[in-house]
Design an enzyme around this catalytic site. Structure first.
Site, PDB file in Angstrom:
ATOM      1  N   MET A 169      32.507  34.437  37.619  1.00 59.38           N
ATOM      2  CA  MET A 169      33.134  35.748  37.397  1.00 59.38           C
ATOM      3  C   MET A 169      33.938  35.596  36.112  1.00 59.38           C
ATOM      4  SD  MET A 169      34.207  36.377  41.322  1.00 59.38           S
ATOM      5  CE  MET A 169      34.000  34.659  41.705  1.00 59.38           C
TER       6      MET A 169
ATOM      7  N   MET B 106      36.742  31.930  38.383  1.00 59.92           N
ATOM      8  CA  MET B 106      37.408  33.130  37.863  1.00 59.92           C
ATOM      9  C   MET B 106      38.197  32.785  36.608  1.00 59.92           C
ATOM     10  SD  MET B 106      38.862  34.558  41.446  1.00 59.92           S
ATOM     11  CE  MET B 106      37.748  34.992  42.785  1.00 59.92           C
TER      12      MET B 106
ATOM     13  N   ASP C  12      28.681  38.736  49.283  1.00 58.45           N
ATOM     14  CA  ASP C  12      29.877  37.959  48.944  1.00 58.45           C
ATOM     15  C   ASP C  12      31.107  38.845  48.988  1.00 58.45           C
ATOM     16  OD1 ASP C  12      31.714  36.157  47.957  1.00 58.45           O
ATOM     17  OD2 ASP C  12      30.788  35.963  45.977  1.00 58.45           O
TER      18      ASP C  12
ATOM     19  N   HIS D  88      29.693  27.501  48.094  1.00 59.41           N
ATOM     20  CA  HIS D  88      29.826  28.545  47.080  1.00 59.41           C
ATOM     21  C   HIS D  88      31.104  28.281  46.285  1.00 59.41           C
ATOM     22  CE1 HIS D  88      28.987  32.634  45.574  1.00 59.41           C
ATOM     23  NE2 HIS D  88      30.302  32.825  45.605  1.00 59.41           N
TER      24      HIS D  88
ATOM     25  N   SER E  44      32.825  29.540  51.008  1.00 58.67           N
ATOM     26  CA  SER E  44      33.375  29.603  49.652  1.00 58.67           C
ATOM     27  C   SER E  44      34.639  28.756  49.558  1.00 58.67           C
ATOM     28  CB  SER E  44      33.704  31.045  49.284  1.00 58.67           C
ATOM     29  OG  SER E  44      34.490  31.043  48.108  1.00 58.67           O
TER      30      SER E  44
ATOM     31  N   HIS F   1      29.339  30.606  41.090  1.00 55.49           N
ATOM     32  CA  HIS F   1      29.419  32.043  40.822  1.00 55.49           C
ATOM     33  C   HIS F   1      30.427  32.276  39.697  1.00 55.49           C
ATOM     34  CE1 HIS F   1      30.724  36.203  42.622  1.00 55.49           C
ATOM     35  NE2 HIS F   1      30.131  36.324  41.447  1.00 55.49           N
TER      36      HIS F   1
ATOM     37  N   MET G 264      27.881  41.939  45.508  1.00 53.49           N
ATOM     38  CA  MET G 264      29.312  41.830  45.803  1.00 53.49           C
ATOM     39  C   MET G 264      29.680  42.909  46.810  1.00 53.49           C
ATOM     40  SD  MET G 264      30.246  39.205  44.217  1.00 53.49           S
ATOM     41  CE  MET G 264      31.935  39.295  44.831  1.00 53.49           C
TER      42      MET G 264
ATOM     43  N   ASP H 150      33.520  29.762  43.495  1.00 54.10           N
ATOM     44  CA  ASP H 150      33.920  30.979  42.786  1.00 54.10           C
ATOM     45  C   ASP H 150      34.746  30.637  41.563  1.00 54.10           C
ATOM     46  OD1 ASP H 150      32.880  33.260  44.227  1.00 54.10           O
ATOM     47  OD2 ASP H 150      34.127  32.596  45.897  1.00 54.10           O
TER      48      ASP H 150
HETATM   49  C1  DX5 Z   1      35.240  37.294  44.931  1.00 51.78           C
HETATM   50  C2  DX5 Z   1      34.859  36.058  45.666  1.00 51.78           C
HETATM   51  C3  DX5 Z   1      35.126  36.258  47.132  1.00 51.78           C
HETATM   52  C4  DX5 Z   1      35.202  35.092  48.061  1.00 51.78           C
HETATM   53  C5  DX5 Z   1      34.821  35.437  49.457  1.00 51.78           C
HETATM   54  O1  DX5 Z   1      36.559  37.561  44.860  1.00 51.78           O
HETATM   55  O2  DX5 Z   1      33.534  35.790  45.297  1.00 51.78           O
HETATM   56  O3  DX5 Z   1      34.274  37.232  47.547  1.00 51.78           O
HETATM   57  O4  DX5 Z   1      34.707  33.896  47.714  1.00 51.78           O
HETATM   58  O5  DX5 Z   1      35.950  35.331  50.157  1.00 51.78           O
HETATM   59  P1  DX5 Z   1      36.250  36.093  51.505  1.00 51.78           P
HETATM   60  O6  DX5 Z   1      35.212  35.660  52.472  1.00 51.78           O
HETATM   61  O7  DX5 Z   1      37.614  35.604  51.859  1.00 51.78           O
HETATM   62  O8  DX5 Z   1      36.191  37.559  51.224  1.00 51.78           O
HETATM   63 ZN    ZN Z   2      31.490  34.414  44.967  1.00 53.54          ZN
END
Ligand code: DX5
Ligand code: ZN
Length: 232
Positions: A66, A35, A173, A31, A6, A64, A135, A33
């Site tokens: 969020m 946000m 994740d 991946h 990620s 992804h 998750m 992320d």
């Molecule tokens: C949600 C994200 C995380 C992240 C994973 O907050 O989707 O889960 O990328 O990161 P680590 O492996 O550091 O938990």
């Molecule tokens: Zn993610």
């Protein structure tokens, strides 16, 4: 077995360099992320970053979202170079339209469920998705501790997959390290999203290799049928 570092845990001053590092690491997916500061209490990066790093690698871009309003983001991320777009089942009655829209943009379709959300919420969509992302932390921040209570959801998703002869990926994740990755693999996961544990290593290639070895030897199909595995 898909290893998906990620970018959230990469060096934000060096997205291009970090993308190249992932490209050369032997990972399968990157991946991403996203946000929005509303669906989760943090902000990461947007389609501009994805568009900038897209020419640097042929890695599969797993986006992804969020985000509370993915409706306004699907097209920008599709154009920026996403290969798969994941939305959250917590968006309720908007989910069917979102999945349809992702598919109509020619992208793989992903659905994610947060730790407090019952896994039964995804049941109506199982035959419409390419990936189910369980998750294993409450989303918002990297580096959190894996929530073990989410593992039965992975087992349930794997049972449904076999019962219905479906082939969606089951991803995990959050808090996925070398130990929890093995537990997830035994439960039936086949996509391992990992930020801190992978990008945190100086030698990303060695870390990806180690995670791949661990999850391959722990995977549910092997654990379930040791005799068959031994003779084949
Ligand atoms: C949600 C994200 C995380 C992240 C994973 O907050 O989707 O889960 O990328 O990161 P680590 O492996 O550091 O938990
Ligand atoms: Zn993610």
């Amino acid at each position: 077995m898909i290893i998906a570092p990620s970018l959230l845990a990469a060096n934000y001053g060096q997205f291009a360099k970090e993308t190249l590092r992932a490209d050369r690491s032997g990972a399968d997916w990157l991946h991403l992320d996203i946000m929005d500061g509303h669906f989760v209490p943090n902000i990461s990066f947007g389609p501009g970053v994805v568009r900038t790093i897209r020419p640097l690698t042929r890695l599969f871009f797993d986006v992804h979202l969020m985000c509370s309003k993915p409706e306004i983001l699907l097209e920008p991320f599709a154009k920026a170079g996403a290969d798969e777009i994941i939305v959250h089942v917590e968006l309720g009655e908007r989910v069917p339209q979102l999945l349809w829209k992702i598919r109509s943009l020619g992208k793989k379709v992903g659905l994610s469920a947060n730790p407090p959300t019952a896994i039964s919420e995804v049941l109506p969509y199982l035959d419409q998705i390419d990936s189910l992302l369980v998750m294993t932390v409450n989303p918002g921040f990297g580096g959190q501790e894996f929530i073990h209570e989410t593992l039965p959801k992975v087992q349930q998703a794997d049972a449904w997959r076999r019962e219905r002869s479906l082939s969606y990926h089951i991803g995990v994740d959050g808090g996925v390290n070398f130990k929890t990755a093995a537990e997830c693999a035994r439960a039936g996961a086949d996509v391992f999203v990992s930020g801190t544990t992978l990008f945190g290593q100086r030698n990303l290639k060695a870390a990806v290799k180690k995670m791949r070895q661990i999850v391959t030897s722990s995977h549910a199909s092997i654990a379930r049928a040791p005799a068959a595995a031994a003779v084949s």
